[in-house]
Scaffold this active site. Sequence first.
Site, PDB file in Angstrom:
ATOM      1  N   ASN A   8      28.465  12.552  40.954  1.00 24.42           N
ATOM      2  CA  ASN A   8      27.216  12.282  41.676  1.00 24.42           C
ATOM      3  C   ASN A   8      27.066  10.766  41.768  1.00 24.42           C
ATOM      4  OD1 ASN A   8      24.608  11.995  42.583  1.00 24.42           O
ATOM      5  ND2 ASN A   8      23.633  12.910  40.775  1.00 24.42           N
ATOM      6  N   TRP A   9      27.380  10.221  42.941  1.00 22.94           N
ATOM      7  CA  TRP A   9      27.375   8.767  43.088  1.00 22.94           C
ATOM      8  C   TRP A   9      25.957   8.201  43.211  1.00 22.94           C
ATOM      9  CZ3 TRP A   9      31.910   7.647  47.090  1.00 22.94           C
ATOM     10  CH2 TRP A   9      33.111   8.100  46.537  1.00 22.94           C
ATOM     11  N   LYS A  10      24.973   9.076  43.384  1.00 24.39           N
ATOM     12  CA  LYS A  10      23.562   8.643  43.522  1.00 24.39           C
ATOM     13  C   LYS A  10      23.451   7.588  44.633  1.00 24.39           C
ATOM     14  CE  LYS A  10      22.783  10.078  38.823  1.00 24.39           C
ATOM     15  NZ  LYS A  10      22.048   9.938  37.572  1.00 24.39           N
ATOM     16  N   HIS A  94      17.931  17.830  41.606  1.00 28.00           N
ATOM     17  CA  HIS A  94      18.282  16.852  40.565  1.00 28.00           C
ATOM     18  C   HIS A  94      16.997  16.297  39.947  1.00 28.00           C
ATOM     19  CE1 HIS A  94      19.772  13.226  38.645  1.00 28.00           C
ATOM     20  NE2 HIS A  94      20.953  13.815  38.625  1.00 28.00           N
ATOM     21  N   GLU A  96      16.111  13.441  39.235  1.00 26.75           N
ATOM     22  CA  GLU A  96      15.570  12.243  39.904  1.00 26.75           C
ATOM     23  C   GLU A  96      14.784  12.630  41.148  1.00 26.75           C
ATOM     24  OE1 GLU A  96      19.318  10.167  39.992  1.00 26.75           O
ATOM     25  OE2 GLU A  96      19.231  10.057  37.809  1.00 26.75           O
ATOM     26  N   GLU A 166      21.174  19.479  32.942  1.00 24.80           N
ATOM     27  CA  GLU A 166      21.151  18.033  32.746  1.00 24.80           C
ATOM     28  C   GLU A 166      19.893  17.637  31.989  1.00 24.80           C
ATOM     29  OE1 GLU A 166      23.803  15.986  35.845  1.00 24.80           O
ATOM     30  OE2 GLU A 166      21.816  16.124  36.699  1.00 24.80           O
ATOM     31  N   GLY A 172      22.032   8.902  32.267  1.00 25.25           N
ATOM     32  CA  GLY A 172      22.098   7.452  32.434  1.00 25.25           C
ATOM     33  C   GLY A 172      21.635   6.676  31.209  1.00 25.25           C
ATOM     34  N   SER A 211      25.387  11.621  30.830  1.00 21.10           N
ATOM     35  CA  SER A 211      26.270  10.692  30.115  1.00 21.10           C
ATOM     36  C   SER A 211      27.586  11.335  29.679  1.00 21.10           C
ATOM     37  CB  SER A 211      25.538  10.069  28.923  1.00 21.10           C
ATOM     38  OG  SER A 211      24.395   9.353  29.369  1.00 21.10           O
ATOM     39  N   GLY A 232      27.487  11.238  36.561  1.00 17.79           N
ATOM     40  CA  GLY A 232      26.843  10.155  37.289  1.00 17.79           C
ATOM     41  C   GLY A 232      27.606   8.859  37.101  1.00 17.79           C
ATOM     42  N   GLY A 233      27.165   8.046  36.146  1.00 23.60           N
ATOM     43  CA  GLY A 233      27.728   6.710  35.924  1.00 23.60           C
ATOM     44  C   GLY A 233      29.252   6.673  35.900  1.00 23.60           C
TER      45      GLY A 233
HETATM   46  P1  PGA Z   1      24.937  10.260  34.142  1.00 22.08           P
HETATM   47  O1  PGA Z   1      24.230  11.076  35.340  1.00 22.08           O
HETATM   48  O2  PGA Z   1      26.324  10.826  33.997  1.00 22.08           O
HETATM   49  O3  PGA Z   1      24.939   8.833  34.631  1.00 22.08           O
HETATM   50  O4  PGA Z   1      24.110  10.458  32.930  1.00 22.08           O
HETATM   51  C1  PGA Z   1      24.399  12.459  35.476  1.00 22.08           C
HETATM   52  C2  PGA Z   1      23.582  12.954  36.642  1.00 22.08           C
HETATM   53  O5  PGA Z   1      22.428  12.536  36.790  1.00 22.08           O
HETATM   54  O6  PGA Z   1      24.059  13.784  37.447  1.00 22.08           O
END
Ligand code: PGA
Length: 252
Positions: A8-10, A94, A96, A166, A172, A211, A232-233
Amino acid sequence: MKYLIAGNWKMNTERPRAVQLASEVVDACRTVEGVDIAVCPPSVNLDPVFSVVHGTNIKLGAQNMSPEDSGAFTGEISASMLLAVGCHYVILGHSERRQYFGESDDDVNGKVRQALANRLVPIVCVGENLEQRDAGSATRVVTNQLEGALKDVRISSGTELVVAYEPVWAIGTGRTASPDQAQDMHAHIRSLLKALLGDAANDVRILYGGSMKPANAAELLAQPDVNGGLIGGASLKADQFVEIAKAAATAA
Ligand code: PGA
């Protein structure tokens, strides 16, 4: 069940970087077998990234989608538009989106039904925040989110559907759920899916997100009800992302 590792590149990567990162992922993952792999770039970069991943073992996913077919919904993107640029998956609900854009379980439900009706594979995200975990209500929160997201959803065996657990406190932050914490919630999600979807639940992959990185992927993926990761990251660095995909290949 085949593992799924999805990046997930956000809201990261302008177009040139998106194309470059996709190429790096394609190169790095060429030899990874027996694992489904996907990248989910920002919507304006879906098209150029598809040109890079098309015909490889990497599939394309979007990060959000409208529950509507078409029309006067300024700023929105429809399921048919995502299909037309080569999407296979779409991340829905998600945390967010829930936290910053006020998405409710009802909103997520509309999107899930729209995705399934259009043969896009939803990656439905659920997860509690720190306050809820500390208050002992994590299971209740996840139950409500999943029941809400899958309200009136019926799927037949073999229909692809993905759920991502999640925990918001792990996204993050560098904090990860322990393998036991992840497995406990994944087992709960699995039994809830059985109650909601019947036998078709056996084919639903439950990803862990929060993470996940090369250092912790193997032990999380070793849990019986962890069927992959939503990254994500670490998905923004091709070498880290491929290490996670390789951990999945080894765990398979
Ligand atoms: P993260 O994000 O790996 O940076 O914690 C995961 C996500 O929100 O899909």
